[in-house]
Structures are given as structure tokens and as C-alpha cells.
Design a protein around this motif. Sequence first.
Motif, PDB file in Angstrom:
ATOM      1  N   PRO B  22       0.044 -16.309  30.285  1.00 33.98           N
ATOM      2  CA  PRO B  22       0.879 -16.256  29.083  1.00 33.98           C
ATOM      3  C   PRO B  22       0.337 -17.238  28.048  1.00 33.98           C
ATOM      4  N   CYS B  23       1.013 -17.350  26.908  1.00 35.94           N
ATOM      5  CA  CYS B  23       0.582 -18.357  25.939  1.00 35.94           C
ATOM      6  C   CYS B  23       1.335 -19.649  26.184  1.00 35.94           C
ATOM      7  N   ASN B  25       4.440 -20.232  25.919  1.00 30.30           N
ATOM      8  CA  ASN B  25       5.668 -20.382  25.162  1.00 30.30           C
ATOM      9  C   ASN B  25       6.852 -19.861  25.965  1.00 30.30           C
ATOM     10  N   CYS B  26       6.631 -18.711  26.621  1.00 33.55           N
ATOM     11  CA  CYS B  26       7.678 -18.156  27.469  1.00 33.55           C
ATOM     12  C   CYS B  26       8.041 -19.138  28.569  1.00 33.55           C
ATOM     13  N   GLY B  88       9.126 -11.749  28.434  1.00 32.17           N
ATOM     14  CA  GLY B  88       8.334 -11.808  27.217  1.00 32.17           C
ATOM     15  C   GLY B  88       7.726 -10.473  26.840  1.00 32.17           C
ATOM     16  N   THR B  89       7.416 -10.336  25.577  1.00 30.71           N
ATOM     17  CA  THR B  89       6.827  -9.095  25.088  1.00 30.71           C
ATOM     18  C   THR B  89       5.474  -8.833  25.740  1.00 30.71           C
ATOM     19  N   GLN B  95       1.760  -6.630  24.188  1.00 36.41           N
ATOM     20  CA  GLN B  95       1.668  -7.384  22.936  1.00 36.41           C
ATOM     21  C   GLN B  95       0.445  -6.980  22.116  1.00 36.41           C
ATOM     22  N   GLY B 119      11.012 -10.118  23.812  1.00 33.14           N
ATOM     23  CA  GLY B 119      11.124 -11.275  22.928  1.00 33.14           C
ATOM     24  C   GLY B 119       9.852 -12.084  23.013  1.00 33.14           C
ATOM     25  N   CYS B 120       9.544 -12.784  21.927  1.00 33.04           N
ATOM     26  CA  CYS B 120       8.261 -13.491  21.928  1.00 33.04           C
ATOM     27  C   CYS B 120       8.434 -14.885  21.364  1.00 33.04           C
ATOM     28  N   PRO B 121       8.894 -15.844  22.139  1.00 31.57           N
ATOM     29  CA  PRO B 121       9.461 -15.725  23.488  1.00 31.57           C
ATOM     30  C   PRO B 121      10.916 -15.267  23.428  1.00 31.57           C
TER      31      PRO B 121
HETATM   32  S1  SF4 Z   1       5.600 -12.974  24.918  1.00 33.13           S
HETATM   33 FE1  SF4 Z   1       5.005 -14.270  23.224  1.00 33.13          FE
HETATM   34  S2  SF4 Z   1       5.678 -16.286  23.831  1.00 33.13           S
HETATM   35 FE2  SF4 Z   1       5.650 -15.053  25.657  1.00 33.13          FE
HETATM   36  S3  SF4 Z   1       3.643 -15.386  26.577  1.00 33.13           S
HETATM   37 FE3  SF4 Z   1       3.487 -13.578  25.268  1.00 33.13          FE
HETATM   38  S4  SF4 Z   1       2.757 -14.348  23.302  1.00 33.13           S
HETATM   39 FE4  SF4 Z   1       3.553 -16.087  24.485  1.00 33.13          FE
END
Ligand code: SF4
Lengths: 308, 138
Positions: B22-23, B25-26, B88-89, B95, B119-121
Motif C-alpha cells: 500500500p502507500c 496511508n490506509c 482502500g481503493t 486504483q 476510500g483513499c484512505p
Molecule cells: S487506497 Fe489510497 S491510501 Fe490506501 S493504500 Fe491505496 S493509495 Fe494509499
Amino acid sequence: MTLTGWQLAFAFVVFPGVIFTAGVGLLLTWVDRFVSARVQWRKGPPVYQPFADMLKLLLKQTVVPAGASKVTFLIAPLIGFTAMCITAVLLFYVNFFPGDSFVGDMIVLVYLFALPPLATIIGASASRNPLSAVGASREMTLYLGYELPFLLALSVPVILTGGKIRLGDLVMFQQAAGPFLASWSGAIAAIIVLICIQAKLGYPPFDMAEAEQEIMSGVLIEYSGAPLAMFRLTKAMMLFLLPCFLVTVFWGGLTNWWVVLKLLAVVVLVILIKNTNPRFKIDHALRFFWFILGALGIVAVILAFAQL
Amino acid sequence: MKDPRIWGLKKSPWVYHLAAAPCNNCDIEILELLTPRYDVERFGVVLVGSPRHADALLVTGVLNRKSLPRVLEVYEQTPKPCLVIGVGTCACGKQIFRNSYNVVGPYDKYMPVHAYIPGCPPKPETMILGVVKALAKL
Ligand code: SF4
């Protein structure tokens, strides 16, 4: 008095053995989680939460990791659990019939309390996981650390009574002459035992064997389902029995109903220490136990020889 | 409600947080659930450190060639019954990475997924709603 067969069976299975101790222990686990939650300004789980956890774990699939020594892996949790059941019976027997226990029951109790960490070490070593091996080695080091001040502190009441090694005698002595906690040496020894309880329970600041952040619950990492439930139950019973032991040895024994409040006070103190301290590194913990608590223990022993 | 196993699972779902690229953030938003503001321990939810203790896997991120074998291994290590919840999306719909050569597809191609939380996140409220819906389906 001697217990007949049925009474003995009742003592082991219902009161004060498995069912009573496990029930109270699980309730105290709830107290632990509730007080921790209140400290962190949260609401905390409902009262039945530990029982739900236990039920869920008992009914869940048990995975034995490939390459693990199967029998040892599955028997290890039972060692600690059995030890705690025997401890419960012995501890309450001593308190209910202080005139009728055997010489050296305190030593037996000390060894019984040493079995749960041993069981954890055996189970962790049998599970063939590098992280649990790290956890086992830490548990072993920690055990070497806290046992020295623990024994020093426990020798204080023995010295104060002039060499009475029977727990029943200690209880009767305290009923006649007031708790050891009231003397200087007894107070110091009780504080040492309190800190050792913290380490025996594996609570912060001494939770390096189970460090969730670095070695992912360490010694318990490979356990799932019923064996994990056994380990947690053992922990819960220790959370009840170790404060009982402290109160028996230093705070007048489990003689009247006040003891409920005393036990709760000890448990809440343990929980507050748990919630307000970060984790030691293992070498720091060893140094702390040997050189600080050990020195304190020697001071307590000297004071005890002076009858202070 | 007949099966005690399901009752136990509903009353004390221990979650393991499985970050599959993931990034991050989630993941931080998941940790937010344990803070005093949301306090999911009220419902018996505990974050555990080992998949062996887990009842629910919270997977975040896009499944790619590198993370797929690892995710599958963790899924196999988890004792059953266990829930899988995509957070998360990224987990829901790949995504912005959907055209990448490295992305191997949605999670439910490889394992049963009980809920996807968009949701993102996603907001913590959304995650609670998602977990509640996933548990209600059992
Ligand atoms: S859904 Fe958005 S916040 Fe979550 S891991 Fe993917 S990019 Fe990051």
C-alpha cells in the motif's frame, strides 16, 4: 486435616483449582484491559470479553508448523497450566489451614511459579521459528535475571521469623504480630517481589520475550487455537495467583474479606506500572535485576537480620 | 448465532494487518481505529502481531507479482475460520495502477474476500461499517 478423595478432586477441579482460579484470572484480565483502557482515555471491552476470546480460541483451528516437534509443541502449554492448578490448590490450602502444611511449601511454590516460563521456553523452542527462538532466549535471560532478587526477597520473611520456612507458619506469625509489610525490610522485599511479578507475567517494562513490535509476539508466534488459549489461561491464572502469593507472604495472608481489596490493589498497581513504562532492552533488564534489585535485596536481607 | 465458533468470531475478531504494497496511508488509518476516538477494543477487536493469532486479515494495497506469493502464504498461515477484508481503493479496484504490467488482479481471484472497503484512505467510520457488515454476513 487431610482431604479425602472426593474433596481432593473438588479442590483440584472446582475450588480453588481449575475453575475458580481460571474464572477469577480471566476476570482480572478484564480488569487489566479495562484499567489500561481508562488510562488511555478509552472505554475498554465488556466484562465477558476474556471469556469470548477464550471460547473463540478453543474452537479455532490449531496449526502445527511444518517441521516443529509436534508432541512437545502441543504438550508445552499444558505444563504451565497444570503447574498453576497445583499452585492454586497449595496456596489456598496453606491459607485455609495454616497449621497443616508441610515444611518447605514455599520452596515448592517458587518452583511451581518457575514452570510457566519454562513451558513457554520449551514450546517456543519446539515451534521452529527464528523469532520464537529469539523470544525463548530472552525469556531465559529474563528468568535468570528475576529469580535472584525474587529469592532474596522471599528469604526476608524467613529471616524475620527466625528461620520458619513453612508458609503456614509465616501466615500464623503475621496474624499474631502484624504483616511483614510494616517493617522496613519487609516493605523493600515486597516492592522487589512486586517488580518480579511484573517480569513473571511478562508485562511491560519486561515484555521483551513477547515484544509485539520487534519479534511479533515472540515466544507465542506459532501458537494458534487451543494451545494459545492454554497459554493465555496460564497467564490469567498467574495474574491471580502471583498477587495472592505476595499477599500471603507479606501482607497478612488470605484470611478475611479485606483480602479482595488487597488483591485488587496489587493487581491495579501491576497494571499501572505496565501502562506507564516503556520496554527495557534485555541486557538492561538483566543489569537492573542483578545489580539494582539484587543489591536492594541484599540490603533487605541485612535489615532483616537486624530485625528491622 | 447457532454456531459458537461464529459467535466467538463475532465477539472477538483479532485482526492482523497485512500490508501488500500500500502507500501506507490506509495502514495509518487502520491504526486510528485503536485510538481513544474510535476505540474498537470495545467490540473485542485487538491488533495482533502474528497471523497465527488472527481471525481477520486486513489487506491493503494493490496485489502485484511480488506481494501475491507472500499474501497467499500469510493467508495459508492463518488458522480458519478467518475473514479477509480489503481496505482502500487500491485493494478494491487497483486504483491508478490498474494498467501496470506488475498488477496481477483483484484479491478475490486468489482467496475468498468478505468485504471491500472503498476510500483513499477510507474513513475509520467506513472501516467499522465494513467490518460490521462482513461480520453480519457470517
Ligand atoms: S487506497 Fe489510497 S491510501 Fe490506501 S493504500 Fe491505496 S493509495 Fe494509499
